[in-house]
Design a protein around this motif. Sequence first.
Motif, PDB file in Angstrom:
ATOM      1  N   ASN B 109       1.100  -1.452  -0.046  1.00  0.00           N
ATOM      2  CA  ASN B 109       0.482   0.094  -0.001  1.00  0.00           C
ATOM      3  C   ASN B 109       0.804   1.432   0.307  1.00  0.00           C
ATOM      4  O   ASN B 109       0.424   2.467  -1.063  1.00  0.00           O
ATOM      5  N   ASP B 110       2.174   1.315   0.714  1.00  0.00           N
ATOM      6  CA  ASP B 110       2.973   2.080   1.126  1.00  0.00           C
ATOM      7  C   ASP B 110       3.518   2.279  -0.658  1.00  0.00           C
ATOM      8  O   ASP B 110       3.345   4.176  -0.933  1.00  0.00           O
ATOM      9  N   LEU B 111       3.966   1.361  -1.047  1.00  0.00           N
ATOM     10  CA  LEU B 111       4.701   1.641  -2.975  1.00  0.00           C
ATOM     11  C   LEU B 111       3.292   2.983  -3.442  1.00  0.00           C
ATOM     12  O   LEU B 111       3.640   3.302  -4.545  1.00  0.00           O
ATOM     13  N   LEU B 112       2.234   1.896  -3.599  1.00  0.00           N
ATOM     14  CA  LEU B 112       1.068   2.625  -4.402  1.00  0.00           C
ATOM     15  C   LEU B 112       0.280   3.901  -4.176  1.00  0.00           C
ATOM     16  O   LEU B 112       0.678   4.629  -4.955  1.00  0.00           O
ATOM     17  N   ILE B 113       0.754   4.249  -2.795  1.00  0.00           N
ATOM     18  CA  ILE B 113      -0.001   6.037  -2.613  1.00  0.00           C
ATOM     19  C   ILE B 113       1.609   6.743  -2.994  1.00  0.00           C
ATOM     20  O   ILE B 113       1.225   7.631  -3.328  1.00  0.00           O
ATOM     21  N   ALA B 114       2.758   6.177  -2.210  1.00  0.00           N
ATOM     22  CA  ALA B 114       4.133   6.660  -3.289  1.00  0.00           C
ATOM     23  C   ALA B 114       3.920   7.241  -4.625  1.00  0.00           C
ATOM     24  O   ALA B 114       3.795   7.976  -4.716  1.00  0.00           O
ATOM     25  N   THR B 115       3.449   6.233  -5.450  1.00  0.00           N
ATOM     26  CA  THR B 115       3.698   5.869  -6.624  1.00  0.00           C
ATOM     27  C   THR B 115       2.462   6.965  -7.069  1.00  0.00           C
ATOM     28  O   THR B 115       2.489   8.272  -7.824  1.00  0.00           O
ATOM     29  N   LEU B 116       1.605   7.588  -6.686  1.00  0.00           N
ATOM     30  CA  LEU B 116       0.367   8.152  -7.050  1.00  0.00           C
ATOM     31  C   LEU B 116       0.192   9.422  -6.968  1.00  0.00           C
ATOM     32  O   LEU B 116       0.166  10.705  -7.598  1.00  0.00           O
ATOM     33  N   GLU B 117       1.735   9.932  -5.653  1.00  0.00           N
ATOM     34  CA  GLU B 117       2.254  11.440  -5.213  1.00  0.00           C
ATOM     35  C   GLU B 117       2.922  11.800  -6.185  1.00  0.00           C
ATOM     36  O   GLU B 117       2.739  12.578  -6.691  1.00  0.00           O
ATOM     37  N   MET B 118       3.745  10.416  -7.183  1.00  0.00           N
ATOM     38  CA  MET B 118       4.665  11.234  -7.738  1.00  0.00           C
ATOM     39  C   MET B 118       3.914  11.567  -8.796  1.00  0.00           C
ATOM     40  O   MET B 118       4.388  12.432  -9.803  1.00  0.00           O
ATOM     41  N   LEU B 119       3.056  10.947  -9.590  1.00  0.00           N
ATOM     42  CA  LEU B 119       2.315  11.108 -10.313  1.00  0.00           C
ATOM     43  C   LEU B 119       0.916  12.548 -10.122  1.00  0.00           C
ATOM     44  O   LEU B 119       1.415  13.590 -11.052  1.00  0.00           O
ATOM     45  N   THR B 120       0.534  12.405  -9.544  1.00  0.00           N
ATOM     46  CA  THR B 120       0.271  14.203  -8.764  1.00  0.00           C
ATOM     47  C   THR B 120       1.367  15.006  -9.473  1.00  0.00           C
ATOM     48  O   THR B 120       0.604  15.892  -9.846  1.00  0.00           O
ATOM     49  N   LYS B 121       1.952  15.011  -8.525  1.00  0.00           N
ATOM     50  CA  LYS B 121       3.593  16.417  -8.268  1.00  0.00           C
ATOM     51  C   LYS B 121       4.089  16.365  -9.633  1.00  0.00           C
ATOM     52  O   LYS B 121       3.697  17.587 -10.709  1.00  0.00           O
ATOM     53  N   GLN B 122       3.784  15.351 -10.624  1.00  0.00           N
ATOM     54  CA  GLN B 122       4.325  15.839 -11.958  1.00  0.00           C
ATOM     55  C   GLN B 122       3.200  16.234 -12.583  1.00  0.00           C
ATOM     56  O   GLN B 122       3.475  17.027 -14.011  1.00  0.00           O
ATOM     57  N   ARG B 123       2.146  15.397 -12.700  1.00  0.00           N
ATOM     58  CA  ARG B 123       0.783  16.713 -13.094  1.00  0.00           C
ATOM     59  C   ARG B 123       1.194  17.751 -12.766  1.00  0.00           C
ATOM     60  O   ARG B 123       0.589  18.813 -13.800  1.00  0.00           O
ATOM     61  N   GLU B 124       1.297  18.254 -11.809  1.00  0.00           N
ATOM     62  CA  GLU B 124       1.124  19.836 -11.760  1.00  0.00           C
ATOM     63  C   GLU B 124       2.207  20.589 -11.590  1.00  0.00           C
ATOM     64  O   GLU B 124       2.273  21.396 -12.344  1.00  0.00           O
ATOM     65  N   GLU B 125       3.140  20.063 -11.892  1.00  0.00           N
ATOM     66  CA  GLU B 125       4.667  20.611 -12.746  1.00  0.00           C
ATOM     67  C   GLU B 125       4.911  20.664 -14.036  1.00  0.00           C
ATOM     68  O   GLU B 125       4.747  21.721 -14.571  1.00  0.00           O
ATOM     69  N   GLY B 126       3.621  19.800 -14.692  1.00  0.00           N
ATOM     70  CA  GLY B 126       3.525  19.849 -16.276  1.00  0.00           C
ATOM     71  C   GLY B 126       2.431  20.955 -16.333  1.00  0.00           C
ATOM     72  O   GLY B 126       2.327  21.535 -17.968  1.00  0.00           O
TER      73      GLY B 126
END
Lengths: 155, 128
Positions: B109-126
Amino acid sequence: MTKVKVNQIFASAFETVTKTLVAVELQQAEQPVFEGEKTYKETVHTKGALDSFIVCEFSATMFEAIVKTMYGGEMPPDPELPLYINEYINIVCGRAVSALNNETNTKTRLSVPSFYTLEESICEEQGKEHETKLFYMTKYGRLQVSINYNNMEIS
Amino acid sequence: MDKTTIIVIDDSPFASKQIKDVVEEEGYEVIGYAKNGEEGIKMYSELHPDIVILDIIMPGIDGIETAERIKQMDENASIMMLSSLCDSGTLEEVRAVGVKYLLPKPWENDLLIATLEMLTKQREEGRN
């Protein structure tokens, strides 16, 4: 790929995933654990470097233990039963195929699993060059796996 | 602040429910489930989720082709894949269709959430 190696890779996947996913310890048995009785069955094919047809048989109590745990503690409605046991087999066999791919640097893909009730017989062709089997006893019931496969090109 | 929205494309209700329970506890919102690739592509075009969580082995078109078609519709689509197939060859195939993340089933679960956080951050940066 030797018969022993194929057997070991699938045994490791069944034992590890079953413990992680449904908290059931599989204990290997020397002999077949079913003698002509009716079983729930799942089948799955692999294509690519390992051309195989895998049959997994569950005693009724083992089947219920897996499905119940995955559903959250009770049995799902009948039409949904296959979806849970399919996912169990998908995860186990996917784990095995991934290990095989990494170890041999080859490519094998997995089909969507098929479910058979206690009353249904498997009508698909099982004829392959080799067969290796796994027999398991658990405190919840019994599980038997037959991996029918053609020679892999790598050794 | 609006919640990050997710659709889950997976033929397994077990996986879909597990994902929903974990991600909604962390503040994400699951706005749709699709049980195959065709449904998922249609759902993506209708709901425009922020993130897609996608299985690989499914009836009909598989997850890799589904990801490819979604990327053709929207090259900025944020997709992560979850699959029992997690070998290096599969990872190469996933990357070839523009998806960076492939998590093994059963997942941490921790890895799933960490991956979602990375995707969210990348979307915001984009967006910035």
